[in-house]
Design an enzyme around this catalytic site. Structure first.
Site, PDB file in Angstrom:
ATOM      1  N   LYS A 103      44.753  42.469  49.208  1.00 43.46           N
ATOM      2  CA  LYS A 103      43.517  42.310  48.896  1.00 43.46           C
ATOM      3  C   LYS A 103      43.207  40.782  48.431  1.00 43.46           C
ATOM      4  O   LYS A 103      41.947  40.579  48.841  1.00 43.46           O
ATOM      5  CB  LYS A 103      43.179  43.506  47.950  1.00 43.46           C
ATOM      6  CG  LYS A 103      43.874  43.208  46.390  1.00 43.46           C
ATOM      7  CD  LYS A 103      42.957  42.543  45.570  1.00 43.46           C
ATOM      8  CE  LYS A 103      43.598  42.418  44.374  1.00 43.46           C
ATOM      9  NZ  LYS A 103      42.597  41.665  43.462  1.00 43.46           N
ATOM     10  N   ASP A 148      40.412  48.461  44.975  1.00 44.86           N
ATOM     11  CA  ASP A 148      40.515  46.851  44.498  1.00 44.86           C
ATOM     12  C   ASP A 148      39.839  45.960  45.492  1.00 44.86           C
ATOM     13  O   ASP A 148      39.495  44.877  45.057  1.00 44.86           O
ATOM     14  CB  ASP A 148      42.083  46.938  44.175  1.00 44.86           C
ATOM     15  CG  ASP A 148      42.381  45.821  43.478  1.00 44.86           C
ATOM     16  OD1 ASP A 148      41.415  45.113  42.778  1.00 44.86           O
ATOM     17  OD2 ASP A 148      43.784  45.433  42.941  1.00 44.86           O
ATOM     18  N   THR A 165      37.412  43.077  44.842  1.00 41.62           N
ATOM     19  CA  THR A 165      37.505  41.810  44.755  1.00 41.62           C
ATOM     20  C   THR A 165      36.895  40.949  45.813  1.00 41.62           C
ATOM     21  O   THR A 165      36.646  39.700  45.785  1.00 41.62           O
ATOM     22  CB  THR A 165      39.302  41.521  45.009  1.00 41.62           C
ATOM     23  OG1 THR A 165      40.002  42.666  44.330  1.00 41.62           O
ATOM     24  CG2 THR A 165      39.766  40.272  44.749  1.00 41.62           C
ATOM     25  N   GLU A 212      45.853  33.977  43.179  1.00 43.35           N
ATOM     26  CA  GLU A 212      47.100  34.575  43.945  1.00 43.35           C
ATOM     27  C   GLU A 212      47.038  34.598  45.399  1.00 43.35           C
ATOM     28  O   GLU A 212      48.098  34.542  45.972  1.00 43.35           O
ATOM     29  CB  GLU A 212      47.280  35.945  43.197  1.00 43.35           C
ATOM     30  CG  GLU A 212      48.037  35.990  41.854  1.00 43.35           C
ATOM     31  CD  GLU A 212      49.460  36.016  41.821  1.00 43.35           C
ATOM     32  OE1 GLU A 212      50.168  35.436  42.986  1.00 43.35           O
ATOM     33  OE2 GLU A 212      50.075  36.201  40.821  1.00 43.35           O
TER      34      GLU A 212
END
Length: 333
Positions: free
Chosen positions: A192, A245, A249, A282
């Site tokens: 994601k 999620d 995001t 990330e």
């Protein structure tokens, strides 16, 4: 006696989890690798760098001594960037009570060495029998620390450990669901971030809500194709650790990955954006790891592929979008 927890990682997410667990009555030792940063936390009783408006409960202690952290509790909760996950566990092992240790993590990513999943890293560093669990879902650190209503998934192949961790974290403002699908939760939480960069790029280019909704929906299909191939379950990807999620995001600027993509779409340089955000993004490394995993397993992930090319092959973001739109027409499923 109240539960003791060692929490590795004194960034925003690690700090938020420490506050949550302490608020629920646990004795928490929060470890960070930088002595100067930890000294500041001890003096100010708050994380001035990441969560400056939220003070620590009195049952949060801090340390930069990994030996002390390892000896404090057999329950280790890791909230470190994925690139530091394996090396920190290796450093931790000589000081830990390996026989009774339980490892949980809130890290969202793959092992950058080989693209392996983090539960595989735990099995390699400790043993396949070591209780291992991931907690993941639509969570921003500040909202958790501020005690705003939140729901997550705790996944483990060992139900007793999943239930124990859920009980520790669960409160009237923090709902923890359990799952046995550790692979699905890991894949959803990692990929994601790549799609959030893509959604940010599209918004930076000015493409609007229609484009964002299409990216989220088709991005979810990419997560599901890869996740199911790796052993995840379809229902996981339409739950909190998948769709939940992903939506969070891709749509809110608290997401560092979305903000990074947004700035790329506006034409800013990668290095200047990273310097400005000042925290781990990330999705940058995960884009490469996901792209390589998809190639290895023969999985079609066009949004991930174009995001990878923007980040690692200097493809112009507008050209990446045009490449996606130029794909052959086909059935949706």
């Amino acid at each position: 006696m109240s539960q003791k927890i060692t929490l590795l990682g004194a960034g925003s997410w690690g700090t938020a989890l420490a506050i949550l667990a302490a608020r629920n009555g646990c004795q928490v030792l929060l470890w960070g690798h930088t002595p100067e940063h930890i000294a500041g936390l001890a003096k100010e009783r708050k994380n001035q760098r990441y969560l400056p408006d939220l003070s620590f409960p009195e049952n949060v202690a801090v340390t930069s001594d990994l030996k002390k952290a390892a000896e404090y509790s057999d329950l280790i909760l890791v909230a470190l960037p994925s690139h530091a996950f394996k090396s920190t566990l290796i450093d931790l092992k000589p000081h830990a009570s390996v026989k009774g240790i339980k490892i949980a993590w809130a890290t969202k990513g793959f092992n950058p060495e080989d693209g392996s999943l983090l539960h595989q890293v735990v099995a390699e560093v400790f043993s396949p029998e070591t209780p291992a669990a991931i907690l993941s879902g639509p969570t921003f650190a500040h909202e958790v620390a501020a005690n705003l209503p939140t729901a997550i998934t705790v996944a483990s192949t060992q139900p007793q450990f999943a239930n124990q961790l859920a009980d520790i974290l669960h409160s009237d403002r923090f709902r923890a669901y359990t799952s046995s699908d550790i692979v699905g939760v890991e894949v959803g939480g990692a990929v994601k971030n790549v799609l959030a960069i893509a959604a940010g790029i599209a918004d930076g280019l000015g493409f609007g809500a229609n484009t964002r909704a299409a990216l989220i929906t088709r991005g979810l299909s990419e997560i599901m194709r890869l996740g199911i191939k790796l052993g995840g379950k379809q229902e996981t990807f339409i739950g909190l650790a998948g769709l939940g999620d992903l939506v969070l995001t891709c749509t809110d600027n608290q997401s560092r990955n979305r903000r990074f993509g947004l700035a790329l779409g506006l034409g800013r340089s990668r290095s200047s954006i990273i310097d400005e955000i000042g925290q781990e993004i990330e999705g940058i490394s995960t884009a490469k790891e996901t792209y390589l995993l998809a190639k290895r397993h023969g999985i079609d992930m066009p949004i991930t592929e174009q995001t990878y090319k923007v980040l690692y092959e200097n493809l112009n973001p507008l050209s990446a979008v045009q490449n996606l739109l130029a794909r052959d027409q086909k059935a949706e499923s």
